[in-house]
Design a protein around this motif. Structure first.
Motif, PDB file in Angstrom:
ATOM      1  N   ALA A 192       0.833  -1.192   0.000  1.00 27.60           N
ATOM      2  CA  ALA A 192       0.000   0.000   0.000  1.00 27.60           C
ATOM      3  C   ALA A 192       0.876   1.252   0.000  1.00 27.60           C
ATOM      4  CB  ALA A 192      -0.918   0.002   1.218  1.00 27.60           C
ATOM      5  N   MET A 193       0.346   2.318  -0.595  1.00 21.96           N
ATOM      6  CA  MET A 193       1.075   3.577  -0.687  1.00 21.96           C
ATOM      7  C   MET A 193       0.798   4.428   0.560  1.00 21.96           C
ATOM      8  SD  MET A 193       3.107   4.276  -3.147  1.00 21.96           S
ATOM      9  CE  MET A 193       3.746   2.920  -4.123  1.00 21.96           C
ATOM     10  N   TYR A 194       1.660   4.315   1.535  1.00 22.16           N
ATOM     11  CA  TYR A 194       1.546   5.151   2.721  1.00 22.16           C
ATOM     12  C   TYR A 194       2.934   5.599   3.126  1.00 22.16           C
ATOM     13  CZ  TYR A 194       3.222   1.191   5.513  1.00 22.16           C
ATOM     14  OH  TYR A 194       3.981   0.168   6.026  1.00 22.16           O
ATOM     15  N   ARG A 195       2.990   6.572   3.994  1.00 21.14           N
ATOM     16  CA  ARG A 195       4.262   7.131   4.420  1.00 21.14           C
ATOM     17  C   ARG A 195       4.273   7.264   5.932  1.00 21.14           C
ATOM     18  NH1 ARG A 195       6.037  12.401   1.263  1.00 21.14           N
ATOM     19  NH2 ARG A 195       3.895  12.920   1.846  1.00 21.14           N
ATOM     20  N   SER A 196       5.308   6.727   6.562  1.00 18.03           N
ATOM     21  CA  SER A 196       5.481   6.889   8.013  1.00 18.03           C
ATOM     22  C   SER A 196       6.144   8.235   8.281  1.00 18.03           C
ATOM     23  CB  SER A 196       6.350   5.767   8.575  1.00 18.03           C
ATOM     24  OG  SER A 196       5.712   4.518   8.438  1.00 18.03           O
ATOM     25  N   VAL A 197       5.584   8.976   9.228  1.00 16.98           N
ATOM     26  CA  VAL A 197       6.106  10.288   9.591  1.00 16.98           C
ATOM     27  C   VAL A 197       6.372  10.289  11.092  1.00 16.98           C
ATOM     28  CG1 VAL A 197       5.632  12.759   9.688  1.00 16.98           C
ATOM     29  CG2 VAL A 197       4.826  11.410   7.730  1.00 16.98           C
ATOM     30  N   VAL A 198       7.618  10.479  11.452  1.00 18.40           N
ATOM     31  CA  VAL A 198       8.010  10.455  12.869  1.00 18.40           C
ATOM     32  C   VAL A 198       8.664  11.791  13.203  1.00 18.40           C
ATOM     33  CG1 VAL A 198       9.308   9.255  14.648  1.00 18.40           C
ATOM     34  CG2 VAL A 198       8.397   7.974  12.705  1.00 18.40           C
ATOM     35  N   ARG A 199       8.202  12.412  14.282  1.00 15.61           N
ATOM     36  CA  ARG A 199       8.726  13.715  14.701  1.00 15.61           C
ATOM     37  C   ARG A 199       9.267  13.627  16.124  1.00 15.61           C
ATOM     38  NH1 ARG A 199       3.434  16.612  12.148  1.00 15.61           N
ATOM     39  NH2 ARG A 199       4.208  16.782  10.007  1.00 15.61           N
ATOM     40  N   VAL A 200      10.254  14.454  16.386  1.00 22.59           N
ATOM     41  CA  VAL A 200      10.925  14.443  17.686  1.00 22.59           C
ATOM     42  C   VAL A 200      10.942  15.844  18.260  1.00 22.59           C
ATOM     43  CG1 VAL A 200      13.036  13.888  18.945  1.00 22.59           C
ATOM     44  CG2 VAL A 200      12.399  12.543  16.927  1.00 22.59           C
TER      45      VAL A 200
END
Length: 830
Positions: A192-200
Motif C-alpha cells: 500500500a502507498m503510505y508514508r510513516s512520519v516520525v517527529r521528535v
C-alpha cells in the motif's frame, strides 16, 4: 533659503516625480514587507509548522527498532502515517489526505476547530475533517461517515492546522484520525502507498537540529527523508523567496521606467524656471549654487514621495496578508520591516538621482544666455559631468539588487534585459525622429505639422516611444499569456486526461476491478500499472558511481527526481506515452540482471548514458539496475508517466499494489461508478480528474492574475512616463498652440494635430509591441510553464487596439490644458 522659498508647499511642478516615486517605492515596500513577514513566520514558527524539532519520513514501512531507539534518546517522539483515502457518507464521496496520529500529537502547537476548540489527537473512532470535506459530504460535528470503509464520528471541523504548510501536496483536504484507523481499514497492507512520519521534540529545546540529522543519515544511510524546524516548509520558503525576488525586480523595472517620467518631470520643472535660473546666474550665482538650490528642491520632493510610498506599502500589507492568510504563514495586521523599507527607499532615491541628474546638470553647466535661448536651441548635457552621478547611481542600484538576490545571475540577467529593452526603445525613438525628418512632406497642414513635431528641436519622441512601447508590450504580454493558458487548459487537457485515477488497487483483485468498471460503465478503458516508491541513492558508471548524498543541496539543473522518493513501476513493453530514444528495450521473458529505463531529460541532467547504473532504495532494500534504454516521455498525456521503469524481474517480487486510470466513452454517465468502486475497494483511493482540472484551472488563473498584476505595474509606469513627456514639452507645445491659434487654427484642428503626432508613433510601436510582447509571452508559456504556444490572435489584437485607444486617450487628455491657454497672456510671457 532660496531653495525653500522657491519650493511650493504643494510641490507644484514636481508632482509627477512624487507620483512616480510613490508608485514604485510603495510597490517595492509592500512586496518586501510581505515577503519578510512570511519568511519571519517560517523562521519563528518552524516548530509549529513542522510539528517537531526534526522529522523523518519513509515510504511503505515503519521505522526499524534501531531507528526508533535512536530517536527516543533525543527526546519526545510522535509517530504518524500519511496516505490518500476516501471519505464516504451514503453515495457521497470525498478524497482526503489522511493524517493518522498518535496520542503525543502535536508536539508543538494545537489544531484549531471552527467551534473555537484547540485540540490534539482525536480519540479512536473520531475524525477531525476539513471544511471542504464537510461541505462535500454534507455533514457537521457529530455525523457518522466512513474513511477507508471504517465508520468514524466527525468530532469537529478544522479551522486551521499549523502543520498544513509542511505536509506538502495532497489530492484532497486533510482528515486527522487516530493511529489505529489505517491498519483497521487495510490502508497499510503490504504494497500500500503510505508514508510513516516520525517527529521528535528535543529534550534540550536549544539543541541544533542540523548536526542531529547529519548524524542520523551517517548512521542509517539515505533510507529516509529528513527535515528540521529551520526548514519546516522548504518548498514554501523557496517559493516565497523567489516570488518575492521576482516581484521586487518587476517593481524595480517599473520604478526605472517611471524614472524616465521623473526625468521628464524634472525637465519640465526646470524649464518653467529657466528664466529664474538665468537671472540668478546674471546676478552672480555660480553653477554650484544653481545645482545646490534645485538639487535640494528635487531631493525634498523625492524624500516626500518616497516616504509616502513607504507609508502606502505598510498600509497595504494587511490587505495582502488577509488575502494570503489561508495559503501562506502570514499574520494579518500591520507589519513593519525596517530592512524592506530601507531597501525600497534606497531604490527610490537612487532612481530619482539617476534620472534627475541630466536635467540638473544641463541647468547647472550652461551660461545665462544659453538658458535664454533654450527654447530654440535646446541644451545638451555635459556627458562627463553626468558620468559621476549617473554611473554611481546605476552601480548602486545593481549592487543593491544583487545583495538582496537569492539568485544573483538571474537578477543580473533581468536587469540586463531591462536595460537592453530600454536601449532598443531608445534606438527606435531615434529612428522615428530620423525617418520623420527625411519623409516627404504630406499635403495636409495638420499632418505635416504633426510629422514635424516628431523631429523638431526639443521633441519628446524618445520618452513617448519608451512610454508607449512598454505600455503596449505589456498589453500584448497579458493577452497572449492568458489566452495561451486558457487554450492549453480548456482545449488540450480535457481531451487527453483520464476520467478517474485510482490508487492502491490490490494486485490480487485486478480482474475484479476491471470487471466492476466494465459492468458499471460498458466500453470503458481501464489501464493498470504496478506502483511502488523508491529513492535514487547513486548513479553513473558501475565502478565510479556518484552518491546523491555527496551532492548536498547542489543538485544538477533538471535533476528533480533525485529529491526524495519517486514513483517506480515495471513493464514488459514500452509504456504508452513513451518512445525509446537510446538503447534497447528488454525481451518479454528477460531473466538477467535488473534493468531500468530512464527519462532522457533526467539522464542528460545527471550525465548518465545507456550502460551506466542506478542504485535505488526500495522498501529498505538496495537495488542496482543497469540503464538499458532512455525514453522521451509525453508529459502532457496526464496518464502514468514514470521517470524510472524497470524490467519485471527487478521489482515483481516486492510487495506492491496497482494504480489505475479509467477513461469512459464520450457521453457515458459515471454517476454510479464512484460509489461502486469506493464500496467494492474501500482501501483504494478513487480520484475524479474533474476536480483536479478545476484546481489546475484555478492555479493557472492565479498565475494569470499574478502576471496581470505585475504587468499592470509596468502599464502604470508607462503611463507615468507618457505624462512626464507631455509635462516636459508643455512650454514649447503651449507656444506652438498659441501661435497656431493666432494664425486661425481651430481647437478641432489642434486636436487632429496632436492625434497625428501620437498616432504616427503609436502605429509604429503597435507593430514593435506586438513582436516584443509576443516574444515575452512565448518565453513565459513555453520556457517557464512548458505549455504549447496557443495564443488567440483575434483577442490579442483586440487587447492591443484597446491599449492603443487607452494610451492615446491619456495622451490627448494631457494636451487638453494647452487648448485653454490664453494667447495674449502666453505671448506676454515669452
Amino acid at each position: 533659503m532660496l531653495a525653500r522659498r522657491d519650493l511650493s508647499a504643494r510641490f507644484k511642478g514636481l508632482r509627477l516625480l512624487l507620483v512616480c516615486l510613490f508608485l514604485g517605492v510603495g510597490a517595492i515596500a509592500a512586496i518586501g514587507t510581505l515577503t519578510g513577514s512570511i519568511e519571519r513566520e517560517l523562521g519563528t514558527r518552524g516548530r509549529e509548522i513542522l510539528g517537531g524539532d526534526i522529522e523523518l519520513r519513509v515510504w511503505q514501512r515503519a521505522l526499524s527498532q534501531e531507528e526508533d531507539a535512536a530517536l527516543a534518546r533525543l527526546g519526545h517522539v510522535s509517530h504518524g502515517l500519511r496516505m490518500q483515502a476516501i471519505a464516504t457518507r451514503g453515495d457521497a464521496t470525498a478524497p482526503v489526505a489522511l493524517k493518522a496520529v498518535d496520542d503525543s500529537w502535536p508536539l508543538y502547537g494545537r489544531l484549531e476547530l471552527v467551534d473555537g476548540r484547540r485540540v490534539g489527537a482525536p480519540q479512536s473512532g473520531t475524525a477531525w475533517i476539513a471544511k471542504g470535506t464537510a461541505a462535500r459530504l454534507g455533514v457537521a460535528k457529530g455525523a457518522r461517515i466512513a474513511i477507508g470503509g471504517v465508520p468514524v464520528t466527525v468530532g469537529g471541523v478544522i479551522a486551521s492546522d499549523p502543520e498544513q504548510m509542511s505536509e506538502g501536496f495532497a489530492l484532497g483536504d486533510t482528515a486527522v484520525v487516530a493511529l489505529d484507523l489505517p491498519a483497521r481499514a487495510g490502508l497499510t497492507a503490504p504494497g500500500a502507498m503510505y508514508r510513516s512520519v516520525v517527529r521528535v521534540r528535543f529534550t534540550d529545546p536549544q539543541r541544533d537540529p542540523e548536526p542531529v540529522v547529519d548524524a542520523l543519515k551517517e548512521r542509517f544511510g539515505q533510507s529516509f527523508e529528513t527535515r528540521t524546524r529551520k526548514a519546516a516548509s522548504p518548498s514554501t520558503e523557496r517559493f516565497v523567496t523567489r516570488m518575492g525576488e521576482f516581484l521586487v525586480l518587476v517593481g524595480l523595472a517599473a520604478l526605472v521606467i517611471a524614472g524616465i517620467g521623473i526625468g521628464g518631470g524634472v525637465s519640465s520643472y526646470l524649464e518653467a524656471r529657466r528664466t529664474s535660473i538665468a537671472t540668478l546666474k546674471v546676478l552672480g550665482a555660480t553653477s554650484g549654487d544653481i545645482a545646490r538650490i534645485y538639487l535640494l528642491q528635487v531631493g525634498a520632493a523625492a524624500v516626500v514621495g518616497s516616504l509616502a510610498g513607504l507609508a502606502a506599502g505598510v498600509l497595504v500589507t494587511p490587505l495582502l496578508s488577509s488575502a494570503l492568510q489561508s495559503l501562506l504563514p502570514v499574520e494579518a495586521g500591520f507589519t513593519i520591516s525596517p530592512a524592506a523599507l530601507a531597501t525600497a527607499a534606497a531604490y527610490g532615491l537612487l532612481v530619482a538621482l539617476v534620472f534627475a541628474a541630466p536635467p540638473l546638470v544641463r541647468a547647472r553647466g550652461w551660461p545665462a544666455m544659453a538658458l535664454m535661448r533654450a527654447r530654440v536651441s535646446p541644451l545638451a548635457a555635459d556627458r562627463k559631468a553626468l558620468a559621476l552621478p549617473v554611473g554611481l547611481g546605476l552601480a548602486a542600484i545593481v549592487a543593491l539588487a544583487l545583495v538582496n538576490a537569492a539568485q544573483p545571475l538571474v537578477t543580473l540577467g533581468f536587469l540586463g534585459a531591462s536595460a537592453a529593452m530600454l536601449a532598443v526603445l531608445a534606438l527606435i525613438g531615434l529612428g522615428i525622429r530620423k525617418a520623420a525628418a527625411h519623409l516627404p512632406r504630406p499635403r495636409g497642414p495638420m499632418l505635416r505639422a504633426g510629422l514635424a513635431n516628431l523631429h523638431r528641436p526639443g521633441a519628446q519622441t524618445g520618452a513617448l516611444v519608451t512610454a508607449l512601447g512598454f505600455g503596449l508590450s505589456a498589453f500584448v504580454l497579458i493577452a497572449a499569456v492568458q489566452t495561451s493558458l486558457d487554450a492549453n487548459i480548456r482545449r488540450t487537457v480535457p481531451e487527453r486526461a483520464p476520467d478517474f485515477f485510482v490508487l492502491d488497487v490490490p494486485k490480487a483483485k485486478a480482474g475484479d476491478f476491471r470487471e466492476a468498471v466494465e459492468r458499471t460503465v460498458p466500453a470503458s478503458k481501464v489501464k493498470l500499472v504496478p506502483n511502488l516508491r523508491g529513492r535514487i541513492l547513486a548513479y553513473g558508471p558501475k565502478d565510479h558511481m556518484t552518491r546523491v548524498s555527496s551532492l548536498g543541496k547542489d543538485l544538477p539543473d533538471g535533476a528533480w527526481a533525485l529529491r526524495g522518493e519517486r514513483g517506480l513501476t515495471y513493464s514488459v513493453g514500452v509504456p504508452e506515452g513513451s518512445a525509446v530514444t537510446s538503447g534497447k528495450w528488454w525481451p518479454i521473458l528477460y531473466r538477467g540482471e535488473p534493468l531500468v529505463s530512464l527519462d532522457e531529460q533526467l539522464a542528460q541532467a545527471i550525465g548518465v548514458k545507456v550502460g551506466d547504473y542506478v542504485k535505488l532504495s526500495v522498501l529498505g532494500v538496495e537495488i542496482n539496475a543497469r540503464i538499458a534504454a532512455l525514453r522521451r516521455i509525453d508529459w502532457d498525456s496526464l496518464g502514468f508517466n514514470y521517470v524510472l521503469v524497470f524490467s519485471p524481474n527487478a521489482l515483481a517480487d516486492a510487495p506492491h499494489n496497482l494504480a489505475a486510470t479509467i477513461e469512459v466513452p464520450p457521453g457515458a454517465s459515471t454517476a454510479g461508478l464512484l460509489p461502486k468502486l469506493v464500496h467494492a475497494f474501500p482501501s483504494a483511493s478513487v480520484i475524479e480528474t474533474g476536480s483536479l482540472l478545476r484546481d489546475a484551472r484555478a492555479l493557472l488563473d492565479q498565475m494569470s492574475a499574478a502576471i496581470l498584476a505585475a504587468s499592470s505595474v509596468a502599464v502604470l509606469a508607462g503611463l507615468a512616463v507618457l505624462l512626464g513627456a507631455i509635462a516636459a514639452a508643455k512650454a514649447s507645445r503651449t507656444y506652438d498652440t498659441v501661435i497656431l491659434r493666432v494664425l486661425g487654427a481651430s481647437r478641432a484642428q489642434l486636436l487632429v494635430l496632436q492625434m497625428a503626432e501620437y498616432g504616427l508613433i503609436a502605429l509604429v510601436l503597435a507593430i514593435v509591441a506586438l513582436a516584443a510582447g509576443s516574444a515575452m509571452a512565448w518565453a513565459v508559456i513555453v520556457k517557464l510553464f512548458e505549455f504549447t504556444w496557443m495564443p488567440d490572435w483575434p483577442r490579442v489584437l483586440a487587447v492591443l487596439a484597446a491599449g492603443l485607444v487607452l494610451i492615446l486617450g491619456f495622451a490627448l487628455a494631457g494636451t487638453l490644458p494647452l487648448l485653454r491657454a490664453k494667447p495674449a497672456r502666453t505671448l506676454r510671457e515669452l
